[in-house]
Design a protein around this motif. Sequence first.
Motif, PDB file in Angstrom:
ATOM      1  N   THR A 267     -11.100   6.554   8.544  1.00 30.02           N
ATOM      2  CA  THR A 267      -9.596   6.740   8.818  1.00 30.02           C
ATOM      3  C   THR A 267      -8.827   7.821   7.815  1.00 30.02           C
ATOM      4  N   VAL A 268      -7.905   8.110   7.842  1.00 32.68           N
ATOM      5  CA  VAL A 268      -7.084   8.865   7.071  1.00 32.68           C
ATOM      6  C   VAL A 268      -5.773   7.711   6.553  1.00 32.68           C
ATOM      7  N   ILE A 269      -5.534   7.736   5.195  1.00 33.09           N
ATOM      8  CA  ILE A 269      -4.346   6.904   4.951  1.00 33.09           C
ATOM      9  C   ILE A 269      -3.172   7.741   4.424  1.00 33.09           C
ATOM     10  N   PRO A 270      -2.201   7.798   4.988  1.00 34.13           N
ATOM     11  CA  PRO A 270      -0.992   8.625   4.446  1.00 34.13           C
ATOM     12  C   PRO A 270      -0.428   8.237   3.281  1.00 34.13           C
ATOM     13  N   LYS A 271       0.470   8.988   2.660  1.00 37.31           N
ATOM     14  CA  LYS A 271       0.951   8.914   1.468  1.00 37.31           C
ATOM     15  C   LYS A 271       2.180   7.542   1.478  1.00 37.31           C
ATOM     16  N   SER A 272       2.912   7.517   2.738  1.00 34.82           N
ATOM     17  CA  SER A 272       3.972   6.707   2.638  1.00 34.82           C
ATOM     18  C   SER A 272       3.743   6.096   3.982  1.00 34.82           C
ATOM     19  N   GLN A 273       4.716   4.833   4.053  1.00 34.68           N
ATOM     20  CA  GLN A 273       4.765   4.107   5.229  1.00 34.68           C
ATOM     21  C   GLN A 273       6.111   3.488   5.484  1.00 34.68           C
ATOM     22  N   ILE A 274       6.632   4.020   6.697  1.00 36.67           N
ATOM     23  CA  ILE A 274       8.137   3.731   7.050  1.00 36.67           C
ATOM     24  C   ILE A 274       8.836   4.058   6.000  1.00 36.67           C
ATOM     25  N   GLY A 275       8.836   5.023   5.644  1.00 36.67           N
ATOM     26  CA  GLY A 275       9.540   5.389   4.410  1.00 36.67           C
ATOM     27  C   GLY A 275       9.237   5.137   2.957  1.00 36.67           C
TER      28      GLY A 275
ATOM     29  N   THR B  52       6.608   4.342  -0.384  1.00 34.32           N
ATOM     30  CA  THR B  52       5.365   4.952  -0.937  1.00 34.32           C
ATOM     31  C   THR B  52       4.251   3.818  -0.662  1.00 34.32           C
ATOM     32  N   THR B  53       3.084   4.369  -0.256  1.00 30.71           N
ATOM     33  CA  THR B  53       2.038   3.596   0.101  1.00 30.71           C
ATOM     34  C   THR B  53       1.291   3.032  -1.149  1.00 30.71           C
ATOM     35  N   TRP B  54       1.374   1.616  -1.121  1.00 28.93           N
ATOM     36  CA  TRP B  54       0.819   0.895  -2.075  1.00 28.93           C
ATOM     37  C   TRP B  54      -0.059  -0.249  -1.322  1.00 28.93           C
ATOM     38  N   LEU B  55      -1.288  -0.240  -1.346  1.00 31.81           N
ATOM     39  CA  LEU B  55      -2.335  -1.156  -0.757  1.00 31.81           C
ATOM     40  C   LEU B  55      -2.839  -2.213  -1.567  1.00 31.81           C
TER      41      LEU B  55
END
Length: 273
Positions: free
Chosen positions: A104-112, A114-117
């Motif tokens: 997969t490719v994980i984007p740097k943002s999620q619905i506006g 910042t992507t913290w997983l």
Amino acid sequence: MAGVVAGFVVVALVVFVGVKIFGGGDDKPPTAATTSASQAPTSSVPDIPVPDVPQSVLDKLPVADTDGKVAKAPIDLKSASGGNAIRVDKAMPGFAEPGKDPITVIPKSQIGSTTWLPVLRTKRGWAQVRLPARPNGATAWIPEAGRDRAQTKWAVRVKLSKGTITVTYDGRSRGTWDIGQGKDTTPTPAGETFLLSGFVDPNQTFSPVIYALGSHSDTLDSYGGGPGTVAVHGWPTKQGREGKVSHGCIRVPDAALKLFAKLPTGTPVDVVA
């Protein structure tokens, strides 16, 4: 209309609200510790090398966001993150196993946001993270080097059998409320998930303030044209906010929504039957 008000719909015009980025904490000054993984203690065991993935391969991989489906992702609905999270600061591949082929490719943002997983476990320079894509419980491994790490003391627990939601800080309850949950035919999915993003959608008059989770309906492919993302949101009437009344989303009173505004993205949310 029923499909729209039943759940969460991503629309073109959304305004980011409430939810904090890691580094924010309780009512007091920020307390969540944020450190670079490169500053972590070194080990005598060498890290597993990070493969060089050509752009031509990345272009063909599914995207790990709320609209995506990562069919080859390992599933884990039980492991808890303990509030540990890692930041994806640029689009990057995720792997089924450290150092293997990407899935997969994980984007740097999620619905506006910042992507913290959430981080479930680590292994020789790699972190296994929970993904916001289908299927529920999807995970992937990403390299730790250069990634910011953080831990939050906030946590959320939803008890479907009791019809309640409890928000805790450092293990202590900050509030428990009755909830509306999915009907028997469209149940709220159980399992470990996390707070993905918070936003305002002015078109949703039932609850403009919406907090999207990293899980999806197991029985519906879409809520009113959206991706079927489970969310925590309000409802204008008590009758429509308690019991088995939704298509899978969790309906809460205003007091709970206000407390959710304190939670950082990546906060663990445990939904138990």
